[in-house]
Write an enzyme that holds these catalytic residues in place. Sequence first.
Site, short mmCIF file in Angstrom:
data_model
loop_
_atom_site.label_atom_id
_atom_site.label_comp_id
_atom_site.label_asym_id
_atom_site.label_seq_id
_atom_site.Cartn_x
_atom_site.Cartn_y
_atom_site.Cartn_z
N HIS A 150 34.79 24.88 75.02
CA HIS A 150 34.61 25.67 76.26
C HIS A 150 35.42 26.98 76.19
CE1 HIS A 150 33.44 24.65 80.68
NE2 HIS A 150 33.22 25.92 80.42
N TYR A 154 33.19 20.43 84.58
CA TYR A 154 32.51 20.58 85.87
C TYR A 154 32.73 19.31 86.68
CZ TYR A 154 30.17 24.36 83.27
OH TYR A 154 29.91 25.46 82.49
N SER A 198 25.96 32.61 83.44
CA SER A 198 25.85 33.47 84.64
C SER A 198 24.86 34.62 84.41
CB SER A 198 27.22 34.01 85.08
OG SER A 198 28.03 32.97 85.58
N PRO A 199 23.62 34.29 84.00
CA PRO A 199 22.63 35.34 83.74
C PRO A 199 22.24 36.09 85.01
CG PRO A 199 21.59 33.19 83.69
CD PRO A 199 23.06 32.94 83.75
N GLY A 224 24.53 36.90 87.28
CA GLY A 224 25.77 37.46 87.83
C GLY A 224 26.31 36.61 88.97
N PHE A 272 24.78 37.42 92.26
CA PHE A 272 24.79 38.78 92.82
C PHE A 272 23.53 39.56 92.44
CE2 PHE A 272 26.08 43.27 93.02
CZ PHE A 272 26.49 43.33 94.35
#
Length: 327
Positions: free
Chosen positions: A123, A55, A202-203, A205, A208
Site C-alpha cells: 500500500h 479499509y 481516485s480517478p 478526484g 470533485f
Amino acid sequence: MKTRKLGTLEVSEIGYGTMSFAPSYGQAPDAGEAIRVIRGAHELGVTFFDTAEAYGPWTNEELVGEALAPVRDKVLIATKFGFKFVPGQGIVGLDSRPEQIKAVAEASLKRLRTDVIDLFYQHRVDPGVPIEDVAGAVKDLIGEGKLRHFGLSEAAAGTVRRAHAVQPITAIQSEYSLWTRDPEPEILQLCEELGIGFVPWSPLGQGFLTGKIDTTTAFDATDMRKLFPRFTPEAMEANKAIVDLLQELAVAKKATPAQIAIAWLLTRKPWIVPIPGTRNLKRVEENIGASDVVLTAEDLAEIEKAAAGIAIEGARLPQALLQMSYK
Ligand SMILES: NC(=O)c1ccc[n+]([C@@H]2O[C@H](COP(=O)([O-])OP(=O)(O)OC[C@H]3O[C@@H](n4cnc5c(N)ncnc54)[C@H](OP(=O)(O)O)[C@@H]3O)[C@@H](O)[C@H]2O)c1
C-alpha cells in the site's frame, strides 16, 4: 465490457474501488446494500475489484469477500498490505516486514473467502524494509500459490525498478486524474518500459471532478476530505475551473463529467485501468459508461490546452500522507 491487460493480468477496462464502503467519505450504506452494489457492478461487467486490509481496517475485505463469493471464479480481486494498526487508534505507521506480509496474506485470504489473491499491492513503501525483501516475500507467496500478481502503490521509480528485478510487478497503483498528474513525468514511462500496468486511484478526484461537490457541500464529520487541502472552500472555488472544463466537454459529448474524467484516463495508455469508487449502483453504471465515450485527438488537445491554463490549488493529500508517497 472491453478488457485491458495489466502486465499479464486481463481485467475489465474499468474496475471498481470499494474503499468508500469503509469509513472514508462519510456515511456508508449497510452491508446488505453494499453487497447489492458490489454484485451489481459485476453484473454490469466489472471483473476487477479493489480493496485493502487498511479499509476499515479489515471490514472492507470481509465485505468484498462476502459479496464476490458467489462469482469468485469470474472476478479478480486486488488487495493491499503494509500499514500498521493499533486497535482503537487505526493506522499508526507502516509494516512491510516479510513475516508481516505473510501473516497479512493469510488473514486477507480468509477475509476474502478465497484460496488465492489475484493482485497483492504494497500500500505504501516502508522505508524500514528494503524493497527487495518485500518483493522476496511476495515471490515466496506466489510460489506457494497464495498470490498471483504483485503490485506497488505510490512507489517511486527507483523503488519500482529494484522490486521488479526480484519479482516482476504487474501493476502500479497511484493517484492519477486530470487534477493529479504526478505519475506522468516518470512512472508512466517506466511502466511502459517494464511492461507494467497502471491503476489510477481516485480517478474522479475523490468525487470533485464529477461536478457534484462544491463549496456548498456539507461533508459528514467523519469524511476524510475535510482534511484534504484541495477540499477547503477556497481551493474548491479555485479548482472549479477544471470541473467547468469537464462539464463543457460532457455537454459536447452527451456524456457526464465523471465519464469524461474516466474516458480521459483511458486514452492516456492502453494499459491504464481506472477504479472509480461509488456506493451507488446507478453511478457504477454511469462510470463504466465512460468506456463508450470517444475522445478524439482534437478533444484531447483541447483538454490539454485548457488544463495547462488551470493551476490546481491545494495539496492532493494531507502532509502526513503525502510524506509516505513516492518513496
Ligand atoms: N492505493 C491507494 O492508496 C488508494 C487511495 C485511495 C483510493 N484507492 C482506491 O481507489 C478507489 C477509487 O478512489 P476514491 O474512491 O478515493 O475516489 P474516486 O473514485 O475518485 O471518487 C469517489 C467519490 O466520487 C463519488 N462518485 C463516484 N462516481 C460518481 C458519479 N458518477 N457522480 C457523482 N459522484 C460520483 C463517490 O460518491 P458516492 O459514493 O456518493 O457515489 C465518492 O465520494 C478506492 O475505492 C480505492 O479502492 C486507493
